[in-house]
Design an enzyme around this catalytic site. Structure first.
Site, PDB file in Angstrom:
ATOM      1  N   GLU A 153      42.923  25.933  16.685  1.00  0.00           N
ATOM      2  CA  GLU A 153      44.087  25.545  15.892  1.00  0.00           C
ATOM      3  C   GLU A 153      43.862  24.164  15.290  1.00  0.00           C
ATOM      4  O   GLU A 153      43.944  23.138  15.994  1.00  0.00           O
ATOM      5  CB  GLU A 153      45.381  25.531  16.718  1.00  0.00           C
ATOM      6  CG  GLU A 153      46.563  25.203  15.812  1.00  0.00           C
ATOM      7  CD  GLU A 153      47.909  25.077  16.500  1.00  0.00           C
ATOM      8  OE1 GLU A 153      48.003  25.288  17.715  1.00  0.00           O
ATOM      9  OE2 GLU A 153      48.874  24.751  15.779  1.00  0.00           O
TER      10      GLU A 153
ATOM     11  N   HIS B 141      49.721  19.986   9.149  1.00  0.00           N
ATOM     12  CA  HIS B 141      48.995  21.249   9.275  1.00  0.00           C
ATOM     13  C   HIS B 141      48.264  21.606   7.985  1.00  0.00           C
ATOM     14  O   HIS B 141      47.184  22.193   8.034  1.00  0.00           O
ATOM     15  CB  HIS B 141      49.950  22.376   9.706  1.00  0.00           C
ATOM     16  CG  HIS B 141      50.198  22.358  11.185  1.00  0.00           C
ATOM     17  ND1 HIS B 141      51.042  21.446  11.780  1.00  0.00           N
ATOM     18  CD2 HIS B 141      49.682  23.108  12.191  1.00  0.00           C
ATOM     19  CE1 HIS B 141      51.039  21.646  13.096  1.00  0.00           C
ATOM     20  NE2 HIS B 141      50.225  22.648  13.363  1.00  0.00           N
TER      21      HIS B 141
ATOM     22  N   ASP C 265      41.783  29.285  34.777  1.00  0.00           N
ATOM     23  CA  ASP C 265      42.193  30.638  34.414  1.00  0.00           C
ATOM     24  C   ASP C 265      43.288  30.509  33.346  1.00  0.00           C
ATOM     25  O   ASP C 265      44.406  30.071  33.636  1.00  0.00           O
ATOM     26  CB  ASP C 265      42.722  31.365  35.655  1.00  0.00           C
ATOM     27  CG  ASP C 265      43.000  32.832  35.365  1.00  0.00           C
ATOM     28  OD1 ASP C 265      43.309  33.156  34.193  1.00  0.00           O
ATOM     29  OD2 ASP C 265      42.934  33.649  36.285  1.00  0.00           O
TER      30      ASP C 265
HETATM   31  P1  NAP Z   1      37.613  31.280  44.460  1.00  0.00           P
HETATM   32  O1  NAP Z   1      36.599  31.010  43.446  1.00  0.00           O
HETATM   33  O2  NAP Z   1      37.828  32.663  44.857  1.00  0.00           O
HETATM   34  O3  NAP Z   1      37.361  30.482  45.853  1.00  0.00           O
HETATM   35  C1  NAP Z   1      37.448  29.133  45.999  1.00  0.00           C
HETATM   36  C2  NAP Z   1      36.930  28.845  47.381  1.00  0.00           C
HETATM   37  O4  NAP Z   1      36.194  27.630  47.369  1.00  0.00           O
HETATM   38  C3  NAP Z   1      38.013  28.594  48.397  1.00  0.00           C
HETATM   39  O5  NAP Z   1      38.533  29.791  48.900  1.00  0.00           O
HETATM   40  C4  NAP Z   1      37.325  27.737  49.441  1.00  0.00           C
HETATM   41  O6  NAP Z   1      36.780  28.526  50.493  1.00  0.00           O
HETATM   42  C5  NAP Z   1      36.136  27.136  48.698  1.00  0.00           C
HETATM   43  N1  NAP Z   1      36.229  25.661  48.617  1.00  0.00           N
HETATM   44  C6  NAP Z   1      35.178  24.807  48.750  1.00  0.00           C
HETATM   45  N2  NAP Z   1      35.587  23.546  48.601  1.00  0.00           N
HETATM   46  C7  NAP Z   1      36.916  23.570  48.387  1.00  0.00           C
HETATM   47  C8  NAP Z   1      37.890  22.564  48.152  1.00  0.00           C
HETATM   48  N3  NAP Z   1      37.588  21.273  48.108  1.00  0.00           N
HETATM   49  N4  NAP Z   1      39.162  22.954  47.963  1.00  0.00           N
HETATM   50  C9  NAP Z   1      39.500  24.249  47.987  1.00  0.00           C
HETATM   51  N5  NAP Z   1      38.632  25.246  48.208  1.00  0.00           N
HETATM   52  C10 NAP Z   1      37.330  24.915  48.402  1.00  0.00           C
HETATM   53  O7  NAP Z   1      38.876  30.571  43.898  1.00  0.00           O
HETATM   54  P2  NAP Z   1      40.417  30.726  44.189  1.00  0.00           P
HETATM   55  O8  NAP Z   1      40.923  29.418  43.766  1.00  0.00           O
HETATM   56  O9  NAP Z   1      40.803  31.213  45.533  1.00  0.00           O
HETATM   57  O10 NAP Z   1      40.824  31.860  43.198  1.00  0.00           O
HETATM   58  C11 NAP Z   1      40.877  31.584  41.827  1.00  0.00           C
HETATM   59  C12 NAP Z   1      40.601  32.819  41.084  1.00  0.00           C
HETATM   60  O11 NAP Z   1      41.450  33.852  41.581  1.00  0.00           O
HETATM   61  C13 NAP Z   1      40.912  32.668  39.632  1.00  0.00           C
HETATM   62  O12 NAP Z   1      39.802  33.061  38.884  1.00  0.00           O
HETATM   63  C14 NAP Z   1      42.064  33.617  39.427  1.00  0.00           C
HETATM   64  O13 NAP Z   1      42.011  34.236  38.199  1.00  0.00           O
HETATM   65  C15 NAP Z   1      41.875  34.623  40.502  1.00  0.00           C
HETATM   66  N6  NAP Z   1      43.103  35.313  40.849  1.00  0.00           N
HETATM   67  C16 NAP Z   1      43.084  36.098  41.952  1.00  0.00           C
HETATM   68  C17 NAP Z   1      44.229  36.782  42.307  1.00  0.00           C
HETATM   69  C18 NAP Z   1      44.237  37.620  43.521  1.00  0.00           C
HETATM   70  O14 NAP Z   1      45.270  38.217  43.773  1.00  0.00           O
HETATM   71  N7  NAP Z   1      43.165  37.686  44.291  1.00  0.00           N
HETATM   72  C19 NAP Z   1      45.378  36.672  41.569  1.00  0.00           C
HETATM   73  C20 NAP Z   1      45.376  35.862  40.474  1.00  0.00           C
HETATM   74  C21 NAP Z   1      44.227  35.177  40.131  1.00  0.00           C
HETATM   75  P3  NAP Z   1      37.591  28.707  51.843  1.00  0.00           P
HETATM   76  O15 NAP Z   1      38.733  29.619  51.523  1.00  0.00           O
HETATM   77  O16 NAP Z   1      36.632  29.307  52.789  1.00  0.00           O
HETATM   78  O17 NAP Z   1      38.086  27.368  52.275  1.00  0.00           O
END
Ligand code: NAP
Length: 409
Positions: free
Chosen positions: A101, A397, A304
């Site tokens: 945009e 714009h 996301d």
């Molecule tokens: P993820 O990429 O699945 O996992 C992130 C992992 O990184 C955490 O679970 C954690 O492991 C680890 N980690 C390492 N250092 C960390 C720190 N400093 N802080 C926090 N975690 C750390 O990411 P997510 O954030 O859980 O999930 C995001 C994704 O989920 C997005 O792409 C989103 O679109 C998608 N999503 C999923 C659902 C669903 O229902 N499953 C719904 C909507 C969106 P540990 O847990 O072992 O600590």
């Protein structure tokens, strides 16, 4: 050139579907991605030269996408300087914004100059949590009531079950929300630097299994619709879905005139009249264009992008002070940002997070990014407000944001 197609759910008598070929190891290395792209070119007759020219590691796409054929590219610009006085983001920042945009980056830049010329934006994070809200089913209202009375007594065991699946996720509390003979349970977590949905859905599912096993076996769905993930809802205004962030700045009349081309009275008059328009249409909260800054910053930093739906709910306020200054603020009750997980590790995302000094954990992680985001959106609100107030919106714009195809082209 491609491997035979297999239909995972063949229907008797139906013609086989032309499914995308399943490649070795799900096909994330460069040759496999090229092979899949060539299959699409053959199937559709298109040329995917641009889609095939990318620098981010295709192996790193694992966990972010299936059936990769390349990458789409989005221009990224920079806006700044943005002076921020947060508890984590304290300094001057140059903010990457990925968009198509025209006028958007210039607009945010103008608001940032107004903020910086006014001494900077104060920013605070009030709430830092994310939630999953399963729904449990009962025979009748009395059984649902009894379950809700019983559940808090088992918080320690429920927490132990949930936290057995994650090193970083912490269950903060559970809250029962009855609906007829069902009970929605709001599981609220601290998710550190991650967005956390993968993390806390897994944790909550483990907790629900414990509940089913130990508390008379109520059945459940893991999602009830209450959590407002990637959806706007009135409940978001109270916080609890992501980070609740406020950002504010006191603007002198000289700055408003020189940078925003209007007056304090003009800016507040614009706010007053457009609040009425928001009310008329039933908007949740009030804002000029949070979605613009959020989407551009989210794409640049690998967030996301679908979370703009919940993050863009909020309230912008412009007040005329007795001193003749304007106090401008934004309140983002449900901002979902991360510096770990999701798309944040992809090469371009990592570089853009580095621009903001948000590559680390804790104080250098998601809370810092949340504060910079709050100040960025405040800048966007000021610039948009100034443009409407001064009548310069269309001209801006026309100068920056048009891309009309030539006649006949
Ligand atoms: P993820 O990429 O699945 O996992 C992130 C992992 O990184 C955490 O679970 C954690 O492991 C680890 N980690 C390492 N250092 C960390 C720190 N400093 N802080 C926090 N975690 C750390 O990411 P997510 O954030 O859980 O999930 C995001 C994704 O989920 C997005 O792409 C989103 O679109 C998608 N999503 C999923 C659902 C669903 O229902 N499953 C719904 C909507 C969106 P540990 O847990 O072992 O600590």
């Amino acid at each position: 050139m491609s491997e035979p197609l297999s239909d995972p759910i063949p229907l008797r008598g139906a013609r086989p579907l032309k499914l995308v070929p399943r490649l070795k190891e799900q096909g994330y290395d460069r040759p496999q991605v090229a092979k899949r792209r060539a299959w699409v070119e053959e199937m559709t007759g298109c040329h995917l030269e641009e889609v095939g020219s990318f620098t981010i590691s295709s192996d790193e796409m694992r966990g972010n996408i299936e059936n990769p054929i390349g990458a789409v590219q989005m221009p990224v610009g920079v806006a700044g300087p943005l002076r921020v006085h947060g508890r984590y983001a304290d300094g001057t920042f140059y903010v990457p914004l990925a968009t198509t945009e025209g006028a958007l980056v210039r607009s945010y830049e103008r608001g940032m100059v107004a903020i910086t010329r006014s001494g900077g934006a104060q920013v605070r994070v009030w709430i830092d949590e994310n939630r999953v809200c399963p729904v449990f089913f009962f025979d009748d209202v009395a059984a649902a009531y009894d379950f809700a009375q019983l559940l808090p007594d088992h918080l320690d065991s429920i927490r132990a079950a949930a936290e057995s699946t994650t090193r970083h996720g912490k269950l903060l509390r559970i809250e029962c929300l009855p609906v007829g003979r069902e009970v929605i349970v709001n599981f609220s977590y601290f998710t550190a630097d991650a967005h956390g949905m993968n993390m806390i859905v897994k944790a909550t599912d483990e907790a629900c299994r414990w509940i089913r096993e130990h508390l008379n076996g109520p059945t459940y769905y893991i999602f009830s619709g209450y959590n407002s993930e990637k959806r706007a809802s009135g409940s978001l205004l109270a916080g609890g879905k992501g980070k609740k962030v406020t950002a504010g700045v006191r603007l002198r009349p000289e700055v408003i005139k020189a940078v925003l081309h209007t007056t304090p009275e003009g800016l507040v008059d614009m706010w007053h009249h457009t609040v009425l328009g928001h009310m008329q249409t039933g908007t949740i909260g009030y804002n000029g264009h949070y979605a613009n800054g959020l989407t551009a910053l989210f794409i640049a930093t690998g967030q996301d992008v679908a979370n703009v739906a919940n993050s863009a709910v909020g309230i912008t306020n412009f007040e005329l002070l007795p001193s003749g200054e304007v106090y401008a603020s934004v309140t983002l009750p449900s901002l979902t940002v991360a510096t770990v997980g999701g798309g944040t590790r992809l090469g371009t995302s990592r570089e853009c997070l580095e621009m903001l000094g948000c590559t680390g954990y804790g104080p250098e992680g998601a809370v810092k990014l949340a504060e910079i985001t709050g100040a960025t959106l405040l800048a966007g609100e000021l610039s948009m407000g100034g443009a409407i107030s001064s009548g310069e919106f269309v001209a801006a714009h026309e100068s920056y944001g048009r891309n009309r195809p030539e006649e006949g082209s």
